[in-house]
Every structure is written in structure tokens, then in C-alpha cells.
Design a protein around this motif. Structure first.
Motif, PDB file in Angstrom:
ATOM      1  N   VAL A   1       0.735  -1.257  -0.016  1.00  0.00           N
ATOM      2  CA  VAL A   1      -0.044  -0.127  -0.071  1.00  0.00           C
ATOM      3  C   VAL A   1       0.862   1.392  -0.115  1.00  0.00           C
ATOM      4  O   VAL A   1       2.026   1.213   0.324  1.00  0.00           O
ATOM      5  N   GLN A   2       0.327   2.454  -0.206  1.00  0.00           N
ATOM      6  CA  GLN A   2       0.990   3.544  -0.210  1.00  0.00           C
ATOM      7  C   GLN A   2      -0.192   4.655   0.060  1.00  0.00           C
ATOM      8  O   GLN A   2      -1.041   4.737  -0.384  1.00  0.00           O
ATOM      9  N   LEU A   3       0.251   5.420   1.123  1.00  0.00           N
ATOM     10  CA  LEU A   3      -0.726   6.657   1.563  1.00  0.00           C
ATOM     11  C   LEU A   3       0.162   7.755   0.875  1.00  0.00           C
ATOM     12  O   LEU A   3       1.289   8.000   0.892  1.00  0.00           O
ATOM     13  N   ALA A   4      -0.503   8.771   0.593  1.00  0.00           N
ATOM     14  CA  ALA A   4      -0.192  10.075  -0.019  1.00  0.00           C
ATOM     15  C   ALA A   4       1.019  10.903   0.894  1.00  0.00           C
ATOM     16  O   ALA A   4       0.571  10.807   2.074  1.00  0.00           O
ATOM     17  N   GLY A   5       2.149  10.949   0.489  1.00  0.00           N
ATOM     18  CA  GLY A   5       3.275  11.569   1.507  1.00  0.00           C
ATOM     19  C   GLY A   5       4.190  10.557   2.250  1.00  0.00           C
ATOM     20  O   GLY A   5       4.632  10.988   2.974  1.00  0.00           O
ATOM     21  N   HIS A   6       3.584   9.171   2.170  1.00  0.00           N
ATOM     22  CA  HIS A   6       4.390   8.043   2.650  1.00  0.00           C
ATOM     23  C   HIS A   6       5.002   7.131   1.584  1.00  0.00           C
ATOM     24  O   HIS A   6       4.497   7.281   0.489  1.00  0.00           O
ATOM     25  N   ALA A   7       6.189   6.601   2.046  1.00  0.00           N
ATOM     26  CA  ALA A   7       6.496   5.574   1.235  1.00  0.00           C
ATOM     27  C   ALA A   7       5.735   4.360   1.061  1.00  0.00           C
ATOM     28  O   ALA A   7       4.870   4.126   2.044  1.00  0.00           O
ATOM     29  N   PRO A   8       5.865   3.561  -0.198  1.00  0.00           N
ATOM     30  CA  PRO A   8       5.232   2.328  -0.041  1.00  0.00           C
ATOM     31  C   PRO A   8       5.542   1.389   1.282  1.00  0.00           C
ATOM     32  O   PRO A   8       6.683   1.380   1.763  1.00  0.00           O
ATOM     33  N   THR A   9       4.611   0.733   1.515  1.00  0.00           N
ATOM     34  CA  THR A   9       4.908  -0.422   2.810  1.00  0.00           C
ATOM     35  C   THR A   9       4.007  -1.585   2.752  1.00  0.00           C
ATOM     36  O   THR A   9       3.146  -1.707   1.475  1.00  0.00           O
TER      37      THR A   9
END
Length: 232
Positions: free
Chosen positions: A175-183
Motif C-alpha cells: 500500500v501507499q498513502l499520499a506523502g508516505h513511502a510504499p509499505t
């Protein structure tokens, strides 16, 4: 948004040098095999993984993110040569355990779409705008139904549907959240519906229980079947 802020080990450099018994792997590029990682060929013992790319946690990585692995002795020393992973590459969707025509979710008209729908609702409760890059069903789902805690069991849909039905799906996803790296996230995706006889009065709920392993699916499903409005 706490699950998006967990610390992760550094990604493995693409030019990492394989370890040999005389040349231990560089620090920071490896981690021990976690309890949710896929089983390794070669039997028991202790192992370390080299995980490349963005998708890894301390306890689980998709099989495609594991570049190679080594067996280690009781003191943590590498034994033998590296075993290369033929599956190494970009992670891919795998919902075969949910869509199995003989599996526990076969009573649903479209199990894949249903799982993705449940997941969308569960992720929306965690944060807005979560982008799912890939999704895997990591173990066989559990389905239970019944009228009360004393008779929860795999349902027989040839008969009238019971008042309480629930499904627990072990999942792993990138997943990826705007402003965050993929995790990477993993855990139990759970859904229940409870009706007192009228579909209009049915209560439905869905959860993603982060880092709860597949061995606890039955236990957790029984909890939410009895308390469908529970908040974790």
C-alpha cells in the motif's frame, strides 16, 4: 495512521553481494525469517532473508521480494551457499485461496470482488486515499456461521442461512498513502453480518486486524460474530 509510521529496515541495495560461509552478509541488508514469511525449502533450522525493494516488514514479505536466503547455525553464522529465489521480482496479486471453487468462500457470487470491497472499507477506516498496489490471500479463509456462540461452525448454505455469518481472510498487501513511502501490511480481514430475521435490520461490519496471524482466524472470527460492533 500509525500503521503507516512503523519503522522498517532499510531496503537491500540492488548490488548487494551474496554471503558465503566465509563472508557474512552486510549488516542492515538482512533480517531473520519472520513467523508469517513463506516456508523455505530445505526443512527446519534458522534462516535469514535478503529482502529487496519496498515491501517488507519485520515479520512478513511477499515471496517476490525475497531475493535469496541463507541457513544459519545456533550462533547466527551462515551455513552453506545462498539459495536464490526463482520468484524474485515485482509482487503480484494472488487471491487463489479466496476464489477456489471448492473453498470456504465459494458460496459468494464473486469472492475476489467481495474481498476487495471489504478491504476498501477497512482501509478507509484507517486513512483516506490508501492506494493498494497488490493483494495476496496468504492462507485459507475461515467461514463460520450460527445462531449463537455455542453453534458457530462452517455453514451449510443448502439450508436456510443462519442469523450470524462471518469470514476471516488472511491477507498481505502493498500500500501507499499520499506523502508516505510504499509499505507492506498483513493481518486478518474480517467481515460479519448479523440479522434478527430481517435483511433491513442486518448489521454488517468489517475490520483489518493488523499483524494478527492466520492461526488466530477462528478465534478472532468468533469474537466478532458475538460482538459485531466491536472496535479494535
Amino acid at each position: 495512521m500509525g500503521i503507516f509510521n512503523r519503522r522498517r529496515r532499510s531496503a537491500v541495495p540492488q548490488d548487494a553481494v551474496p554471503a558465503t560461509p566465509q563472508d557474512a552478509p552486510p549488516r542492515g541488508t538482512m533480517r531473520p525469517v519472520g513467523p508469517q514469511d513463506p516456508p523455505l525449502p530445505g526443512g527446519g533450522g534458522s534462516w535469514i532473508y535478503e529482502v529487496a525493494g519496498e515491501y517488507s516488514s519485520e515479520t512478513w514479505a511477499p515471496p517476490e521480494s525475497i531475493r535469496r536466503w541463507w541457513q544459519v547455525d545456533r550462533d547466527g553464522n551462515v551455513i552453506g551457499e545462498a539459495v536464490e529465489n526463482e520468484l524474485f521480482g515485482p509482487p503480484k496479486d494472488d487471491l487463489a485461496r479466496a476464489t477456489d471453487p471448492n473453498g470456504p468462500m465459494s458460496w459468494l457470487p464473486d469472492p475476489e470482488a467481495t474481498v476487495r470491497g471489504w478491504l476498501s472499507v477497512a482501509l478507509g477506516r484507517i486513512a483516506d486515499g490508501v492506494e493498494v498496489h497488490w493483494l495476496k490471500v496468504t492462507a485459507t479463509p475461515v467461514c463460520l456461521a450460527g445462531e449463537d456462540a455455542g453453534d458457530f461452525a462452517p455453514p451449510d448454505f443448502a439450508q436456510a442461512p443462519p442469523s450470524r455469518i462471518g469470514v476471516a481472510v488472511p491477507v498481505g498487501l502493498g500500500v501507499q498513502l499520499a506523502g508516505h513511502a510504499p509499505t507492506v501490511l498483513w493481518g486478518l480481514l474480517m467481515w460479519v453480518t448479523v440479522s434478527d430475521g430481517s435483511q433491513e435490520d442486518a448489521v454488517q461490519n468489517v475490520w483489518l486486524r493488523h499483524e494478527v496471524d492466520a492461526d488466530r482466524a477462528d478465534e478472532n472470527l468468533r469474537i466478532v460474530l458475538q460482538a459485531p460492533e466491536i472496535r479494535f
